[in-house]
Design an enzyme around this catalytic site. Structure first.
Site, mmCIF file in Angstrom:
data_model
loop_
_atom_site.group_PDB
_atom_site.id
_atom_site.type_symbol
_atom_site.label_atom_id
_atom_site.label_comp_id
_atom_site.label_asym_id
_atom_site.label_seq_id
_atom_site.Cartn_x
_atom_site.Cartn_y
_atom_site.Cartn_z
ATOM 1 N N ARG A 39 32.137 -20.283 28.250
ATOM 2 C CA ARG A 39 32.026 -18.840 28.562
ATOM 3 C C ARG A 39 30.950 -18.166 27.709
ATOM 4 O O ARG A 39 31.095 -17.027 27.282
ATOM 5 C CB ARG A 39 33.367 -18.114 28.353
ATOM 6 C CG ARG A 39 34.492 -18.641 29.191
ATOM 7 C CD ARG A 39 34.280 -18.416 30.695
ATOM 8 N NE ARG A 39 35.446 -18.888 31.390
ATOM 9 C CZ ARG A 39 35.601 -20.152 31.797
ATOM 10 N NH1 ARG A 39 34.649 -21.042 31.602
ATOM 11 N NH2 ARG A 39 36.700 -20.503 32.433
ATOM 12 N N SER A 41 40.830 -13.468 33.263
ATOM 13 C CA SER A 41 41.231 -13.806 31.886
ATOM 14 C C SER A 41 40.606 -12.804 30.918
ATOM 15 O O SER A 41 39.386 -12.659 30.889
ATOM 16 C CB SER A 41 40.746 -15.205 31.518
ATOM 17 O OG SER A 41 41.267 -16.127 32.428
ATOM 18 N N GLU A 79 36.940 -12.276 26.563
ATOM 19 C CA GLU A 79 35.960 -12.817 27.510
ATOM 20 C C GLU A 79 35.287 -11.634 28.224
ATOM 21 O O GLU A 79 34.149 -11.710 28.644
ATOM 22 C CB GLU A 79 36.726 -13.699 28.521
ATOM 23 C CG GLU A 79 35.840 -14.443 29.471
ATOM 24 C CD GLU A 79 36.630 -15.328 30.431
ATOM 25 O OE1 GLU A 79 37.500 -16.101 29.979
ATOM 26 O OE2 GLU A 79 36.370 -15.227 31.642
HETATM 27 C C1 LIG Z 1 40.660 -11.963 39.330
HETATM 28 C C2 LIG Z 1 39.521 -12.495 38.494
HETATM 29 C C3 LIG Z 1 39.427 -13.847 38.265
HETATM 30 C C4 LIG Z 1 38.361 -14.366 37.483
HETATM 31 N N1 LIG Z 1 38.292 -15.714 37.295
HETATM 32 C C5 LIG Z 1 37.278 -16.234 36.575
HETATM 33 C C6 LIG Z 1 37.180 -17.654 36.390
HETATM 34 O O1 LIG Z 1 37.978 -18.423 36.899
HETATM 35 N N2 LIG Z 1 36.165 -18.122 35.642
HETATM 36 C C7 LIG Z 1 35.234 -17.292 35.081
HETATM 37 O O2 LIG Z 1 34.326 -17.805 34.399
HETATM 38 N N3 LIG Z 1 35.296 -15.953 35.233
HETATM 39 C C8 LIG Z 1 36.283 -15.402 35.968
HETATM 40 N N4 LIG Z 1 36.372 -14.041 36.137
HETATM 41 C C9 LIG Z 1 35.372 -13.179 35.503
HETATM 42 C C10 LIG Z 1 34.198 -12.764 36.424
HETATM 43 O O3 LIG Z 1 34.501 -13.033 37.767
HETATM 44 C C11 LIG Z 1 32.907 -13.496 36.072
HETATM 45 O O4 LIG Z 1 32.574 -13.281 34.721
HETATM 46 C C12 LIG Z 1 31.728 -13.053 36.942
HETATM 47 O O5 LIG Z 1 30.628 -13.905 36.732
HETATM 48 C C13 LIG Z 1 31.300 -11.617 36.662
HETATM 49 O O6 LIG Z 1 30.360 -11.274 37.652
HETATM 50 P P1 LIG Z 1 30.012 -9.765 37.968
HETATM 51 O O7 LIG Z 1 28.858 -9.771 38.920
HETATM 52 O O8 LIG Z 1 31.203 -9.036 38.390
HETATM 53 O O9 LIG Z 1 29.507 -9.271 36.535
HETATM 54 P P2 LIG Z 1 29.667 -7.795 35.826
HETATM 55 O O10 LIG Z 1 31.089 -7.610 35.502
HETATM 56 O O11 LIG Z 1 29.034 -6.803 36.752
HETATM 57 O O12 LIG Z 1 28.804 -8.015 34.578
HETATM 58 C C14 LIG Z 1 29.194 -8.903 33.562
HETATM 59 C C15 LIG Z 1 28.087 -8.982 32.505
HETATM 60 O O13 LIG Z 1 26.925 -9.578 33.085
HETATM 61 C C16 LIG Z 1 25.807 -8.683 33.027
HETATM 62 N N5 LIG Z 1 25.064 -8.870 34.275
HETATM 63 C C17 LIG Z 1 25.564 -8.837 35.539
HETATM 64 N N6 LIG Z 1 24.591 -9.120 36.427
HETATM 65 C C18 LIG Z 1 23.459 -9.322 35.721
HETATM 66 C C19 LIG Z 1 22.108 -9.644 36.079
HETATM 67 N N7 LIG Z 1 21.721 -9.826 37.339
HETATM 68 N N8 LIG Z 1 21.194 -9.766 35.063
HETATM 69 C C20 LIG Z 1 21.545 -9.587 33.771
HETATM 70 N N9 LIG Z 1 22.806 -9.280 33.370
HETATM 71 C C21 LIG Z 1 23.751 -9.168 34.343
HETATM 72 C C22 LIG Z 1 26.407 -7.307 32.856
HETATM 73 O O14 LIG Z 1 25.477 -6.421 32.224
HETATM 74 C C23 LIG Z 1 27.636 -7.609 32.026
HETATM 75 O O15 LIG Z 1 27.256 -7.727 30.671
HETATM 76 C C24 LIG Z 1 37.402 -13.493 36.927
HETATM 77 C C25 LIG Z 1 37.491 -12.112 37.166
HETATM 78 C C26 LIG Z 1 38.541 -11.621 37.947
HETATM 79 C C27 LIG Z 1 38.597 -10.143 38.232
#
Ligand SMILES: Cc1cc2nc3c(=O)[nH]c(=O)nc-3n(C[C@H](O)[C@H](O)[C@H](O)COP(=O)(O)OP(=O)(O)OC[C@H]3O[C@@H](n4cnc5c(N)ncnc54)[C@H](O)[C@@H]3O)c2cc1C
Length: 337
Positions: free
Chosen positions: A164, A238, A333
């Site tokens: 992570r 998580s 996380e």
């Molecule tokens: C129900 C649920 C289950 C999940 N299960 C998992 C799992 O099994 N495994 C896991 O690893 N994660 C899991 N997650 C966490 C999440 O899905 C991941 O971390 C995902 O990659 C976040 O993507 P996002 O586009 O929503 O990012 P955001 O929440 O929008 O951003 C997260 C971070 O990334 C940065 N960011 C986003 N896009 C960019 C970009 N294009 N360039 C630069 N920086 C950027 C943001 O500034 C922020 O710091 C889960 C979340 C939920 C709600």
């Protein structure tokens, strides 16, 4: 390219926290990212890059330009007998990408089905689930340097992926906007069904030689049964990472708590954070509009109308009690804002 003012971020974060962005814009192309970065510089605005908002906790209004990345597209950019290289826009939904791979019989991401969020955020924390992390299928990414506005390519090594973790959460935090990610996917699938719950689900269905679609279906079924759906109840998956402790510390904990689960890795023994939180008495606890999920204590939830600060405070209390009971520090996380 339109910059809006005072926009509620409620629809843009899976925790369902109602905070505002002072400025808000959507970029659908690399050029638009560049133009908006330039604009932010001209207006002397701090910047926050938003994907699907599934790994953030909003604790305040964001006095910045919130730039939502919606760059789309799947392009086949390389092919050999063994594998394909697929270049994906950072704004593509991660699960849509997984489905695209399954339809085309490209193997490697099926265990990562149903993870919320965008492709562009996937390298940020090297997303992982059910025994697979994206670093295993990652080839390179393209990102714009927020200072120089120049496009740069990052290899897997340069991303410094860990559990992570990536360089983008540390030395290069807030320096780059990821615009595209290129994945190397296998044409000859080597199925990863080692994870207990996957094996069990396949066995229940009587599947002995699973396809990547079977694995994906199993993962989707397991996730739906275990994790709260953010469309129904606010959460960010998580909340904490699973800690790894030394073998010595593990033995010490085991002498007091014989049932402690432990999974050896290269750094020691990984203990499920969910177990520690449950032992500390937090499972299913509700405090007004927020709480700890009743089945999965690693997930903090917003029942509706909850505040980010309250969730942050709850997470601190959980960290303190786990530290007091087990001498283990839990690291979040989720990204706090
Ligand atoms: C129900 C649920 C289950 C999940 N299960 C998992 C799992 O099994 N495994 C896991 O690893 N994660 C899991 N997650 C966490 C999440 O899905 C991941 O971390 C995902 O990659 C976040 O993507 P996002 O586009 O929503 O990012 P955001 O929440 O929008 O951003 C997260 C971070 O990334 C940065 N960011 C986003 N896009 C960019 C970009 N294009 N360039 C630069 N920086 C950027 C943001 O500034 C922020 O710091 C889960 C979340 C939920 C709600």
């Amino acid at each position: 390219m339109n910059i809006q003012e005072n926009i509620s971020l409620l629809p843009f974060n899976t925790f369902g926290i109602d905070k505002n962005a002072r400025f808000f814009a959507i970029a659908k192309t690399t050029e638009e990212v560049n133009q908006l970065l330039l604009k932010a510089k001209e207006m002397d605005l701090p910047l926050f890059i938003l994907g699907g908002g599934s790994n953030i906790l909003l604790t305040r209004n964001i006095e910045a330009l919130v730039l939502k990345i919606e760059i789309k597209g799947f392009d086949l950019v390389g092919e050999s007998d063994k594998d394909v290289l697929v270049k994906v826009g950072a704004g593509e939904n991660w699960h849509d990408f997984v489905m695209h791979c399954i339809q085309n019989n490209y193997a490697g991401v099926e265990n990562l089905s149903l993870i919320p969020g965008t492709v562009g955020a996937s390298p940020m924390q090297n997303i992982g689930a059910y025994g697979v992390e994206i670093k295993e299928v990652f080839d390179h990414l393209e990102a714009i340097d927020r200072n120089t506005l120049k496009l740069r390519t990052f290899s897997s090594e340069e991303c410094e992926f860990g559990y992570r973790e990536s360089v983008f959460k540390h030395e290069l935090k807030d320096r780059f906007v990821i615009t595209h990610v290129v994945f190397r996917l296998s044409k000859t699938s080597h199925i990863n069904a080692e994870y207990g719950a996957i094996r069990q689900t396949l066995a229940e269905k009587g599947i002995q030689s699973p396809t990547i679609k079977d694995i994906s279906d199993a993962v989707i079924e397991i996730r739906r049964s275990k994790l709260p759906d953010p469309a129904i109840i606010g959460n960010a998956g998580s909340f904490f990472k699973n800690p790894t402790v030394s073998v010595l510390s593990f033995e010490k904990i085991k002498s007091e708590f014989p049932n402690v689960p432990g999974f050896p890795n290269e750094d020691g023994i990984k203990i499920p954070a969910a177990w520690l939180i449950e032992q500390a008495g937090w499972k299913g606890k509700r405090f007004g509009n927020i709480g700890v999920h009743q089945f999965q204590p690693l997930v903090l939830i917003n029942y509706g109308g909850g505040d980010g600060i309250e969730i942050k405070d709850l997470s601190k209390k959980i960290q303190d009690s786990v530290q007091e009971k087990f001498h283990i520090i839990l690291h979040p996380e989720v990204n706090f804002l």
